[in-house]
Design a protein around this motif. Structure first.
Motif, short mmCIF file in Angstrom:
data_model
loop_
_atom_site.label_atom_id
_atom_site.label_comp_id
_atom_site.label_asym_id
_atom_site.label_seq_id
_atom_site.Cartn_x
_atom_site.Cartn_y
_atom_site.Cartn_z
N ASN A 81 69.47 -20.75 95.54
CA ASN A 81 70.33 -21.82 96.02
C ASN A 81 69.51 -23.01 96.52
O ASN A 81 68.84 -22.91 97.55
CB ASN A 81 71.23 -21.31 97.15
N ILE A 82 69.59 -24.12 95.80
CA ILE A 82 68.91 -25.34 96.24
C ILE A 82 70.00 -26.19 96.88
O ILE A 82 70.68 -26.97 96.21
CB ILE A 82 68.28 -26.10 95.06
N SER A 83 70.19 -26.03 98.17
CA SER A 83 71.34 -26.68 98.79
C SER A 83 71.04 -28.13 99.13
O SER A 83 69.90 -28.58 99.11
CB SER A 83 71.77 -25.90 100.04
N GLY A 84 72.10 -28.87 99.46
CA GLY A 84 71.97 -30.28 99.81
C GLY A 84 72.97 -31.09 99.01
O GLY A 84 73.37 -30.70 97.92
N CYS A 85 73.38 -32.20 99.54
CA CYS A 85 74.38 -33.02 98.87
C CYS A 85 73.88 -34.46 98.74
O CYS A 85 74.26 -35.31 99.51
CB CYS A 85 75.71 -32.99 99.60
N PRO A 86 73.06 -34.74 97.73
CA PRO A 86 72.40 -33.80 96.84
C PRO A 86 71.12 -33.30 97.50
O PRO A 86 70.72 -33.79 98.54
CB PRO A 86 72.05 -34.67 95.64
N PRO A 87 70.43 -32.31 96.86
CA PRO A 87 69.08 -31.97 97.32
C PRO A 87 68.12 -33.13 97.01
O PRO A 87 68.39 -33.94 96.12
CB PRO A 87 68.70 -30.75 96.48
N ILE A 88 67.03 -33.17 97.74
CA ILE A 88 66.00 -34.18 97.47
C ILE A 88 65.45 -33.94 96.06
O ILE A 88 65.21 -32.80 95.66
CB ILE A 88 64.85 -34.06 98.49
N GLY A 89 65.26 -35.00 95.31
CA GLY A 89 64.80 -34.88 93.92
C GLY A 89 63.56 -34.02 93.79
O GLY A 89 63.46 -33.15 92.91
N GLU A 90 62.59 -34.23 94.67
CA GLU A 90 61.34 -33.47 94.60
C GLU A 90 61.56 -31.99 94.84
O GLU A 90 60.84 -31.15 94.30
CB GLU A 90 60.33 -34.01 95.63
N VAL A 91 62.56 -31.66 95.65
CA VAL A 91 62.84 -30.24 95.91
C VAL A 91 63.43 -29.60 94.66
O VAL A 91 63.11 -28.45 94.32
CB VAL A 91 63.79 -30.09 97.13
N ILE A 92 64.26 -30.35 93.95
CA ILE A 92 64.85 -29.82 92.71
C ILE A 92 63.75 -29.55 91.68
O ILE A 92 63.65 -28.45 91.12
CB ILE A 92 65.89 -30.80 92.14
N THR A 93 62.91 -30.55 91.44
CA THR A 93 61.90 -30.37 90.41
C THR A 93 60.85 -29.36 90.86
O THR A 93 60.30 -28.61 90.04
CB THR A 93 61.22 -31.71 90.05
N ALA A 94 60.58 -29.30 92.16
CA ALA A 94 59.61 -28.32 92.65
C ALA A 94 60.13 -26.90 92.47
O ALA A 94 59.36 -25.98 92.21
CB ALA A 94 59.29 -28.58 94.13
N ALA A 95 61.43 -26.72 92.57
CA ALA A 95 62.00 -25.37 92.38
C ALA A 95 61.76 -24.92 90.94
O ALA A 95 61.40 -23.76 90.70
CB ALA A 95 63.48 -25.38 92.71
#
Lengths: 424, 580
Positions: A214-228
């Motif tokens: 779960n990559i939560s956030g509305c939206p999640p930070i872009g870097e967190v998405i790509t880092a996942a």
């Protein structure tokens, strides 16, 4: 100006049997120097390290250096990716497009083969559905934005004539990793808020036989998405997660813990109204409703849009968008946290801030209040006692929970010990 | 014999759109615009603190991020009598302008360009000739170098070689109507990538004021971001310098890259100025960013161009600007899965609107929706009973009709270069061109009007960005009704709110894509999407298996389906959720 040139036709997709150059080869061919690539990996390393690495990874593991990430990233071929957009607003894709890194366009084009994503893909209609069906047949990474409405037999969100639930199930069947990205995919978010007219739920309400990160956030930070995504590729496994299924590399600390305004909280310096002297001095926003003390996110560290700012940095209280059901639990947004219905923390900013002005005492005070309400969870919904909030059962997150395979001697929680009640 | 064609998902838009067509002999005879998502956000915001409403309704869309929030806080301010300081209004204008230009750039390059630009063809181009081509169309973009074009060509070649086309998988690359020479395709792919990089930079203007993007933060009564040039923790000279830089970059990108590209590419597809016309009725309350709290005919506005007044153009007559009357707006549900208390043929004004979802379509999975009267989640708004176009084309035509100097210069220049008339802007190519022209006007207004004004006021010591006098609910009237009109990227956006006893009693949004994507009304009049495909009966469709031509036309509207679908629960009415 019209040309008679006939462009080459599309290469046939032979899903699962492709031979792709490695990322390293691709980068080399496209003229990206090892030095530039290392700089990009350094950013990733920083993001991973931001999480408590002792918690995120076994103590015996190699430290996540830029070199190591670069080596591992360079060696992978392009995994196929299905990136669904279900019941949502496209904010998560927009955030992904804003992810930092100097050569991210080249890296993304070379790193992944995103065969299906409605926002950016060239194909439409039957051609798009074909790309989806073929990719679904074999191993792929599944990224999901958006919730799944279960009302009206799924008619509240259909794609290609299928319900969002059917689309999700078909894409999940052969997926080797599933990332639920954004508050909608994780918990349903705004459309699941009361009265949830469409019966919206998150991905792991539907996909229960596989782990969902779960990559939560509305939206999640872009870097967190790509880092996942990069984490999965470099480590070959899913990241360690907290009790809510969120990667600890980005969600193991409260915003309050690393907030630059924290010293003002400890000193009892609070913004009382958005135009007062305290506001201009960058004092603490707790009293005007900040949810930072009970919100787990890397916002203060990574910040937003190439480190330009972040919500609290721009003078607005955190609204807690990385937390479960934040629209229902944290509203009214401008009400001081302990008074938000359901949280039940008795302390007020006045008592905590003025009564216990000291280096950590004030912080401990509020943490104690929250910690007393937290319960250990091995995995969400498997243990622990729920909290009554707004008439429903909710859990507060507990990042001190380690994954089952973490070494026993890893520190469980480095923050100040949360004693019984220390508030004033 | 007619053939049925379904395009679902209609990609490269925001949200979920399905188009069903009946074609005959390579021409589209009938079209149905079908919105396939419903979320119910206006119901959800009910009974909540009106100061929170912006955060909910902003999530209507993450592409149009911030515009719904601004429309919401303005409507609530109108309802409770709050009066945000002028600097706060200017900040919102700056955010709207930077958002709008960024939105147009993303639309042109990332959501629309692949309808005109053949990506695989770029691999066969000569980089030097691509630079030459860019120069020949007047593109002075700094990225037009042989090194850059070579790198992009190699990137495309590698993608082709790898056998994995990623996001280019399944494109209609062997469709015969891709007309650009390889060099133009290479230039456009390079600019596609440059724009991807650049949109990140452009959006940071809004991040300074709102803290993040998408979904930045706003505040009823002003802005939360304090400005004080002498303080380190507020917005000060450091951020102003950064913004000045991004504002200059924004104008440069539009002038040197976007506008020349749009002109050149639409020039190659010039017949598309005669394809895709919708009803020639246009509505706008000003140029992009114009914001009204309350009735635009009576209330004050913020706008970089106050000389362009709210107005309506009807029946293709560009010589008469009719005054805009908000009470002439009504929404119809004859083709939408809702029910009205007074019967489904009624038209309801937003202030009296109802939205009770009642799905009557087939249970998914389904093959065909158009046989039933109801086939979409999108209502059909009408102005004085007429379907209207909103958006860049409406704003540009309205400004042109009112003789707005810069608009006239840019439109006349483009029309002269392309050999078209102004009324041909009502077309697939025209909407795409109008968007680029508008981006230029907005980028200039940002650089020459709104941002300098903010700085100038600061020089005079005006640092006030929040009005605290109406923050406390005890200062509000027992019952207040408010609404706002804002011109946002895709067109005219209005939010309508009733505040009672400190809570939201009713909330309604009428958004640009609802105006455009709605279906047939009770009189059988088609919505603009439908009319643009089926109206004249001559819209081309070369190959039903590769519906490239209708994609071009629908994309020219820049659809935003999450915005299009909204729901209002009338006071006290139970929402009907159909579960079986």
């Amino acid at each position: 100006m019209t040309s008679s040139l006939t462009p080459p036709g599309p290469a046939p997709i032979d899903v699962g049997r492709w031979r792709a150059p490695t990322l390293g080869e691709n980068l080399e061919q496209s003229g990206v120097s090892r030095r530039d690539f290392l700089a990009f990996c350094g950013v990733l390393a920083g993001i991973f390290a931001m999480g408590d690495t002792a918690l995120a990874r076994p103590a015996s593991a190699e430290p996540l250096t830029a070199e190591l990430i670069a080596d591992k990233l360079s060696a992978v071929t392009k995994p196929n990716v299905v990136w669904l957009q279900l019941q949502e607003c496209t904010g998560c894709m927009e955030s992904t497009l804003r992810s930092g890194g100097t050569t991210i366009e080249e890296a993304v084009l070379s790193l992944l083969s995103v065969n299906y994503n409605e926002l950016v893909m060239a194909a439409a209609g039957d051609a798009a559905n074909k790309a989806l069906d073929e990719t679904n047949k074999s191993d792929h990474i599944l990224v999901v934005n958006g919730s799944i409405p279960r009302g009206a037999n799924g008619a509240y969100c259909t794609i290609g004539g299928k319900s969002a639930e059917q689309v999700l199930r078909e894409s999940a069947e052969h997926a080797s990793a599933i990332l639920a990205v954004g508050a909608c995919a994780v918990w349903g978010s705004v459309q699941a808020s009361k009265p949830n007219p469409t019966g919206a739920v998150g991905v792991d309400e539907i996909i229960t036989d596989k782990p969902v990160v779960n990559i939560s956030g509305c939206p999640p930070i872009g870097e967190v998405i790509t880092a996942a995504v990069a984490y999965v590729l470099t480590q070959g496994e899913l990241p360690a997660v907290d009790g809510e299924g969120r990667p600890t590399f980005a969600y193991d600390q409260r915003i309050h813990d690393s907030c630059p305004r924290r010293p003002h909280y400890d000193a009892g310096q609070f913004v009382r109204t958005f135009d007062d002297e305290g506001a201009r001095m960058g004092w603490c926003l707790y009293d005007v409703g900040c949810k930072g003390p009970s919100t787990f996110s890397a916002c203060p560290v990574i910040q937003w849009n190439l480190h330009t700012s972040w919500p609290i940095g721009a003078g607005h209280p955190c609204i807690g968008c990385t937390e479960k059901h934040f629209f229902d639990r944290f509203t009214p947004f401008y009400q001081t946290l302990p008074n938000v219905p359901g949280l039940g923390v008795e302390a007020t900013a006045e008592k905590v801030g003025w009564g216990l002005v000291g280096a950590t005492a004030a912080g401990v005070g509020i943490h104690a209040g929250l910690t007393a309400l937290r319960r250990s969870l091995a995995r969400k919904r498997t243990a622990g006692e729920p909290l009554e909030a707004l008439g429903e059962k909710v859990w507060l997150p507990d990042p001190s929970v380690r994954p089952a395979d973490a070494p026993a001697d890893a520190p469980a929680d480095r923050r100040p010990a949360a004693g019984p009640s220390q508030e004033g | 014999m007619s053939t049925r064609v379904v395009i679902d998902p209609l990609t490269r838009i925001e949200g979920h759109l399905r188009i069903e067509l009946e074609t005959e002999g390579g021409a589209i005879r009938k079209a149905w615009s079908e919105t396939t998502q419903f979320r119910g956000i206006e119901t959800i915001v009910q009974d909540r603190d009106p100061r929170d409403a912006w955060a909910f309704v902003q999530r209507i869309c993450g592409v149009c991020t911030s515009v719904h929030a601004i429309a919401s806080v303005v409507a609530v301010e109108n309802a409770i009598g709050a009066n945000p300081p002028r600097q706060a209004r200017l900040i919102r204008d700056i955010v709207l302008a930077s958002q709008e230009v960024q939105d147009h750039v993303i639309h042109f390059y990332h959501l629309h360009a692949l309808d005109w630009v053949n990506v695989p063809s770029a691999a066969t181009a000569d980089p030097a000739k691509a630079v030459e081509f860019a120069r020949s169309i007047g593109s002075t973009w700094k990225g037009n170098t042989i090194e850059r074009m070579t790198a992009v060509r190699d990137t495309v070649q590698q993608i082709l070689d790898s056998g994995q086309l990623s996001i280019f998988t399944g494109g209609y690359w062997d469709h015969p109507d891709y007309r650009l020479p390889a060099e133009a395709n290479l230039m456009a792919v390079a600019h596609y990538l440059d724009a991807l990089e650049f949109q990140r930079s452009m959006i940071r203007i809004g991040t300074v004021f709102g803290g993040k993007n998408p979904h930045p933060n706003f505040l009823v009564g002003g802005m939360a971001c304090t400005i004080d040039l002498d303080r380190s923790e507020s917005i000060n000279q450091v951020q102003l310098d950064q913004i000045a830089d991004w504002v200059a970059e924004t104008r440069d990108f539009v002038a040197s890259c976007y506008l020349p590209d749009a002109l050149a590419i639409m020039g190659v597809y010039k017949d598309y100025f005669d394809i895709g016309a919708a009803q020639p009725n246009y509505l706008a309350v000003g140029l992009a960013g114009a914001t009204f709290g309350g009735d635009p005919g009576a209330s004050r506005t913020t706008s970089a161009h106050t000389e362009v007044k709210p107005g309506v153009l009807l029946d293709g007559d560009l010589s008469t600007v009719h005054p805009f009357d908000p009470t002439k707006i009504a929404e119809y549900i004859a083709s939408a899965w809702y029910t009205y208390q007074d019967g489904d043929d009624a038209g309801l004004a937003p202030a009296q609107g109802e939205t009770t979802p009642q799905y009557t379509g087939p249970k998914p999975p389904f093959e065909w929706l158009a046989d039933a009267d109801k086939y979409t989640w999108c209502k059909a708004p009408r102005y004085d009973g007429k379907p209207v176009q909103v958006g860049p084309v409406a704003r540009i035509l309205l400004a042109y009709a009112q003789g707005h100097q810069r608009t006239c210069e840019l439109v006349d220049d483009a029309a002269g270069k392309l050999g078209i008339t102004v009324d041909q802007l009502n077309s697939t190519a025209g909407r795409t061109l109008a968007r680029a022209v508008e981006a230029m006007i907005s980028a200039e207004a940002l650089a020459e009007v709104t941002f300098p004004q903010l700085v100038d006021n600061l020089k005079k010591g005006d640092i006030d960005v929040f009005d605290n006098s109406r923050w406390d609910p005890s200062t509000w009237p027992d019952k207040g009704e408010g609404f706002s009109f804002v011109e946002v990227a895709r067109g005219n956006l209005s939010h309508w709110v009733t505040v009672e006893d400190g809570k939201v009693a009713r909330y309604q949004a009428v958004v640009p894509t609802t105006w455009l994507a709605g279906g047939r009304d009770a009189d059988g009049q088609q919505g603009p999407y439908e009319e643009s495909l089926a109206g004249a009966g001559s819209h081309p469709l070369h190959d039903a298996a590769q519906p490239l031509e209708p994609l071009r036309t629908i994309h020219s509207f820049d659809p935003c389906m999450s915005c299009a679908v909204h729901v209002l629960d009338v006071e006290g009415a139970e929402l009907q959720v159909v579960t079986s």
